[in-house]
Design a protein around this motif. Structure first.
Motif, PDB file in Angstrom:
ATOM      1  N   UNK A   1       0.791  -1.186  -0.004  1.00  0.00           N
ATOM      2  CA  UNK A   1       0.126  -0.009  -0.004  1.00  0.00           C
ATOM      3  C   UNK A   1       0.975   1.231   0.190  1.00  0.00           C
ATOM      4  N   UNK A   2       1.963   1.307   0.568  1.00  0.00           N
ATOM      5  CA  UNK A   2       2.726   2.358   0.586  1.00  0.00           C
ATOM      6  C   UNK A   2       3.532   2.711  -0.551  1.00  0.00           C
ATOM      7  N   UNK A   3       3.584   1.501  -1.385  1.00  0.00           N
ATOM      8  CA  UNK A   3       4.239   1.823  -2.761  1.00  0.00           C
ATOM      9  C   UNK A   3       3.210   2.308  -3.744  1.00  0.00           C
ATOM     10  N   UNK A   4       1.879   1.978  -3.588  1.00  0.00           N
ATOM     11  CA  UNK A   4       0.927   2.397  -4.212  1.00  0.00           C
ATOM     12  C   UNK A   4       0.746   4.055  -4.079  1.00  0.00           C
ATOM     13  N   UNK A   5       0.760   4.406  -2.797  1.00  0.00           N
ATOM     14  CA  UNK A   5       0.793   5.784  -2.520  1.00  0.00           C
ATOM     15  C   UNK A   5       1.917   6.531  -3.072  1.00  0.00           C
ATOM     16  N   UNK A   6       3.105   5.918  -3.139  1.00  0.00           N
ATOM     17  CA  UNK A   6       4.065   6.604  -3.476  1.00  0.00           C
ATOM     18  C   UNK A   6       4.256   6.883  -4.760  1.00  0.00           C
ATOM     19  N   UNK A   7       3.462   5.965  -5.674  1.00  0.00           N
ATOM     20  CA  UNK A   7       3.365   6.161  -7.138  1.00  0.00           C
ATOM     21  C   UNK A   7       2.584   7.241  -7.446  1.00  0.00           C
ATOM     22  N   UNK A   8       1.595   7.754  -6.499  1.00  0.00           N
ATOM     23  CA  UNK A   8       0.612   8.809  -6.642  1.00  0.00           C
ATOM     24  C   UNK A   8       1.526  10.196  -6.558  1.00  0.00           C
ATOM     25  N   UNK A   9       2.633  10.332  -6.217  1.00  0.00           N
ATOM     26  CA  UNK A   9       3.393  11.502  -5.766  1.00  0.00           C
ATOM     27  C   UNK A   9       4.397  11.840  -7.158  1.00  0.00           C
ATOM     28  N   UNK A  10       4.016  12.594  -7.868  1.00  0.00           N
ATOM     29  CA  UNK A  10       4.668  12.901  -9.171  1.00  0.00           C
ATOM     30  C   UNK A  10       5.928  13.941  -8.828  1.00  0.00           C
ATOM     31  N   UNK A  11       6.899  13.368  -8.158  1.00  0.00           N
ATOM     32  CA  UNK A  11       8.373  14.132  -7.893  1.00  0.00           C
ATOM     33  C   UNK A  11       9.272  13.504  -8.586  1.00  0.00           C
ATOM     34  N   UNK A  12      10.054  13.884  -9.330  1.00  0.00           N
ATOM     35  CA  UNK A  12      11.210  13.353  -9.649  1.00  0.00           C
ATOM     36  C   UNK A  12      12.228  13.080  -8.541  1.00  0.00           C
ATOM     37  N   UNK A  13      12.226  13.642  -7.428  1.00  0.00           N
ATOM     38  CA  UNK A  13      13.107  13.638  -6.479  1.00  0.00           C
ATOM     39  C   UNK A  13      13.055  12.409  -5.633  1.00  0.00           C
ATOM     40  N   UNK A  14      11.652  11.707  -5.898  1.00  0.00           N
ATOM     41  CA  UNK A  14      11.417  10.466  -5.088  1.00  0.00           C
ATOM     42  C   UNK A  14      11.718   9.056  -5.909  1.00  0.00           C
ATOM     43  N   UNK A  15      12.595   9.311  -7.061  1.00  0.00           N
ATOM     44  CA  UNK A  15      12.874   8.272  -7.948  1.00  0.00           C
ATOM     45  C   UNK A  15      13.727   7.071  -6.979  1.00  0.00           C
ATOM     46  N   UNK A  16      14.571   7.800  -6.377  1.00  0.00           N
ATOM     47  CA  UNK A  16      15.621   7.001  -5.372  1.00  0.00           C
ATOM     48  C   UNK A  16      14.861   6.182  -4.227  1.00  0.00           C
ATOM     49  N   UNK A  17      13.859   6.900  -3.917  1.00  0.00           N
ATOM     50  CA  UNK A  17      13.104   6.300  -2.825  1.00  0.00           C
ATOM     51  C   UNK A  17      12.291   5.249  -3.261  1.00  0.00           C
ATOM     52  N   UNK A  18      11.686   5.331  -4.517  1.00  0.00           N
ATOM     53  CA  UNK A  18      10.731   4.465  -5.007  1.00  0.00           C
ATOM     54  C   UNK A  18      11.831   3.071  -5.214  1.00  0.00           C
ATOM     55  N   UNK A  19      13.069   3.381  -5.568  1.00  0.00           N
ATOM     56  CA  UNK A  19      13.856   2.114  -5.898  1.00  0.00           C
ATOM     57  C   UNK A  19      14.249   1.352  -4.640  1.00  0.00           C
ATOM     58  N   UNK A  20      14.357   2.174  -3.652  1.00  0.00           N
ATOM     59  CA  UNK A  20      14.814   1.524  -2.099  1.00  0.00           C
ATOM     60  C   UNK A  20      13.637   0.834  -1.543  1.00  0.00           C
ATOM     61  N   UNK A  21      12.536   1.452  -1.878  1.00  0.00           N
ATOM     62  CA  UNK A  21      11.288   0.849  -1.686  1.00  0.00           C
ATOM     63  C   UNK A  21      11.049  -0.515  -2.302  1.00  0.00           C
ATOM     64  N   UNK A  22      11.614  -0.737  -3.557  1.00  0.00           N
ATOM     65  CA  UNK A  22      11.270  -1.877  -4.520  1.00  0.00           C
ATOM     66  C   UNK A  22      12.352  -2.882  -3.840  1.00  0.00           C
ATOM     67  N   UNK A  23      13.429  -2.293  -3.401  1.00  0.00           N
ATOM     68  CA  UNK A  23      14.473  -3.468  -2.860  1.00  0.00           C
ATOM     69  C   UNK A  23      13.972  -4.060  -1.505  1.00  0.00           C
TER      70      UNK A  23
END
Length: 322
Positions: free
Chosen positions: A149-171
């Motif tokens: 659910x956290x990953x789904x919410x993070x996908x709704x934030x259209x901020x390019x600065x959160x790219x590293x955060x999305x990658x860390x969450x995926x790992x």
């Protein structure tokens, strides 16, 4: 003989009359003065009483004025205190209104991404919840759902600065998927199997006799040789107490596993191993029990995931930098 002078008698009578008249006048003047002094004294006393009454009235009036002045001062002080409180409340209301206005401006400002900030808050809450469910309750499935659910919410934030955060969450999600069952549940299951497989009093001795030479088995029916320094309990009461102590240590080990206390888990299993030596002599079956206890002691009670919580730490650092 000489005759009296006719002219001298009238002169003597007029002198006495004048004297009497003078006395009457003096008496009248004295009476008039006395009455006048008495009237003046009465008037003076009346005036003094009047002045005293007026002075008392003035004093009473001054006391009343002083009381009214004190009451007026108290009312003025109360009014000042009330005005001060009202002024502070107005200032507080103004400050709160300014804060509310700033908050509304931040939410309405497209550059600040107010809605996205709410999504980040929910993401942080879900990450913390998943981490706690895994560490405290060992709920791996609940942690995986919270992270999803956290990953789904993070996908709704259209901020390019959160790219590293999305990658860390995926790992981190991949690491959670790679985890097996809860090691605490496996340890409790193995402990329960060990407790159920404990032999009776004669099982180990029979096993030892079965593996002994034929002449030892023959002589064991007549006499049994045992070292004098052996700590094996032979009295039935001692054996029951030792068996109860062994079961108590296994119960303590189970409680330590429930709270993921590795130190208490090791200590309880070590004491249980000592009671094995107290209950049964050296034999292959006792060695099997000791090996199972050693394997139980080496089992972990908590999941080892070094990357767990990395996404939450990175998100908190990112929000602090903003």
């Amino acid at each position: 003989m000489t005759s009296p002078d006719p002219t001298s008698a009238p002169r003597s009578g007029s002198g006495r009359g004048g004297f009497v008249f003078a006395l009457v006048v003096l008496a009248a003047l004295a009476v008039a003065g006395w009455y006048g002094w008495r009237a003046w004294s009465a008037r003076d006393a009346a005036m003094r009483r009047t002045f005293a009454e007026q002075a008392d009235a003035l004093d009473a009036r001054l006391d009343a004025l002083r009381g009214e002045q004190r009451a007026q001062s108290l009312r003025m002080q109360q009014d000042e205190a009330t005005n001060r409180v009202l002024r502070e409340e107005l200032i507080g209301l103004g400050q709160r209104s300014a804060l509310i206005e700033q908050t509304v401006e931040k939410l309405a400002d497209p550059d600040r991404h107010g809605a996205q900030a709410l999504f980040l808050d929910e993401t942080a809450l879900l990450l913390a919840t998943g981490q706690q469910r895994l560490q405290l309750a060992g709920d791996l499935d609940g942690a995986r759902r919270a992270y999803a659910i956290a990953a789904t919410l993070l996908e709704r934030v259209d901020d390019p600065k959160l790219l590293d955060l999305r990658q860390t969450l995926l790992q981190e999600r991949n690491a959670l998927d790679a985890l097996g069952a809860d090691p605490r549940a496996a340890a409790l299951r193995e402990l329960a199997g060990f407790a159920a497989s404990l032999p009776g009093d004669g099982a180990v001795a029979n096993d030892r006799d079965a593996n002994s030479p034929w002449w030892q088995r023959l002589l064991s029916r007549i006499v049994r040789v045992q070292p004098s320094n052996a700590a094996i309990a032979t009295d039935p009461v001692d054996r029951r107490n030792a068996r109860s102590a062994l079961e108590l240590e296994l119960t303590l080990a189970r409680a330590a596993a429930e709270r993921r206390d590795a130190a208490a888990w090791h200590e309880a299993l070590d004491r249980a191993n000592a009671w094995l030596h107290r209950l049964w002599p050296d034999s292959p079956q006792r060695k099997t029990l000791e090996a199972r206890l050693a394997a139980l002691r080496a089992m972990p009670l908590a999941t080892s995931n070094p990357v767990l919580g990395t996404t939450l730490q990175q998100l908190q650092a990112l929000r602090s930098a903003r």
